[in-house]
Design a protein around this motif. Structure first.
Motif, PDB file in Angstrom:
ATOM      1  N   LEU A 142       0.832  -1.213   0.000  1.00  0.00           N
ATOM      2  CA  LEU A 142       0.000   0.000   0.000  1.00  0.00           C
ATOM      3  C   LEU A 142       0.864   1.258   0.000  1.00  0.00           C
ATOM      4  CD1 LEU A 142      -2.782  -1.105   2.503  1.00  0.00           C
ATOM      5  CD2 LEU A 142      -3.123  -0.467   0.106  1.00  0.00           C
ATOM      6  N   LEU A 143       1.920   1.263   0.813  1.00  0.00           N
ATOM      7  CA  LEU A 143       2.780   2.451   0.858  1.00  0.00           C
ATOM      8  C   LEU A 143       3.515   2.645  -0.469  1.00  0.00           C
ATOM      9  CD1 LEU A 143       4.331   2.705   4.435  1.00  0.00           C
ATOM     10  CD2 LEU A 143       2.051   3.267   3.623  1.00  0.00           C
ATOM     11  N   THR A 144       3.988   1.548  -1.038  1.00  0.00           N
ATOM     12  CA  THR A 144       4.683   1.648  -2.329  1.00  0.00           C
ATOM     13  C   THR A 144       3.764   2.276  -3.377  1.00  0.00           C
ATOM     14  OG1 THR A 144       6.006  -0.286  -1.784  1.00  0.00           O
ATOM     15  CG2 THR A 144       5.877   0.295  -4.117  1.00  0.00           C
ATOM     16  N   LEU A 145       2.493   1.867  -3.345  1.00  0.00           N
ATOM     17  CA  LEU A 145       1.544   2.348  -4.351  1.00  0.00           C
ATOM     18  C   LEU A 145       1.020   3.749  -4.065  1.00  0.00           C
ATOM     19  CD1 LEU A 145      -0.621  -0.877  -4.820  1.00  0.00           C
ATOM     20  CD2 LEU A 145       0.844   0.189  -6.556  1.00  0.00           C
ATOM     21  N   HIS A 146       0.776   4.044  -2.782  1.00  0.00           N
ATOM     22  CA  HIS A 146      -0.012   5.249  -2.472  1.00  0.00           C
ATOM     23  C   HIS A 146       0.659   6.265  -1.561  1.00  0.00           C
ATOM     24  CE1 HIS A 146      -3.301   3.261  -4.470  1.00  0.00           C
ATOM     25  NE2 HIS A 146      -3.168   2.205  -3.679  1.00  0.00           N
TER      26      HIS A 146
END
Ligand code: E4P
Length: 220
Positions: A152-156
């Motif tokens: 999630l952090l990588t994406l958003h």
């Protein structure tokens, strides 16, 4: 990657800082309480044990956003570049936003779910700390939670880092690094398990024995 020790044991930090490439030390209220020293004395002592460098983390105790911010200022009066740990509650999210506006670095802590961690990152936390072992202890899957949070952090929220926490075994910590986490914090016992491997000691013992047998000495 960034490797931290999760402790307020000053002697252990000094001992392990000689061996590991430590990025710093994380604490929480229970850890500081177990050291029986107030933050005013233990935090500077931990900084000294790190050789005067490395990042230190300490947590607020308040549960309302404005009070959390006031406590963050108080803690940074002790260590000016301290990273402030804020539990990721509704008020904690509000505090993270306020602290971000002031340019104070934060870590969202007490993270038991991937979405909870994502919202901490979106609120401005530089680090998000999922509790691997505590999630497992509740019947959940700590590594799966960390894996989802990292994705999630990588994406958003690519500016935020997972600082995986709450470990009982080296294997849990390795699984987080394999999931892509950029930072981990280890209790002293787990850090020591990484470097106390009976098979390695046995191998070295055999080398010494063979050398002694051939040359009558254990030195070169
Ligand atoms: C990190 O933010 C936590 O304070 C800590 O790692 C919790 O570890 P524990 O579950 O071993 O107490």
């Amino acid at each position: 990657m960034e490797l931290y020790l999760d402790t307020a044991d000053v002697a252990a930090v000094a001992r392990l800082a000689r061996i590991f490439p430590l990025a710093g030390v994380t604490t929480n209220p229970s850890i500081i309480a177990s050291a029986r020293q107030r933050p005013e004395s233990v935090l500077p002592a931990l900084r000294d044990a790190l050789g005067g460098e490395g990042r230190l983390f300490a947590q607020v105790m308040a549960n309302q956003a404005q009070e959390m911010v006031a406590e963050a200022h108080k803690l940074r009066g002790i260590i000016s570049d301290l990273v402030i740990k804020v539990p990721v509650t509704a008020e904690g999210l509000a505090a993270l936003k306020l602290l971000k506006r002031e340019g104070i670095p934060t870590l969202g802590t007490a993270v038991y779910g991937a979405a909870q961690g994502l919202f901490a990152a979106l609120a401005g936390a530089e680090y998000v700390a999922p509790y691997v072992n505590r999630v497992d202890a509740q019947g959940g899957d700590g590594i799966q939670t960390v894996t989802e949070l990292q994705q999630l952090l990588t994406l958003h929220a690519p500016g935020a880092k997972v600082l995986a926490a709450s470990f009982k075994t080296p294997r849990q910590a390795l699984a987080c690094l394999l999931a892509g986490c950029e930072a981990i914090t280890l209790p002293v016992e787990v850090a020591e398990q990484f470097i106390s491997t009976p098979a390695v000691s046995a191998a070295i013992g055999k080398f010494e024995q063979d050398w002694q047998h051939a040359f009558g000495t254990r030195t070169l």
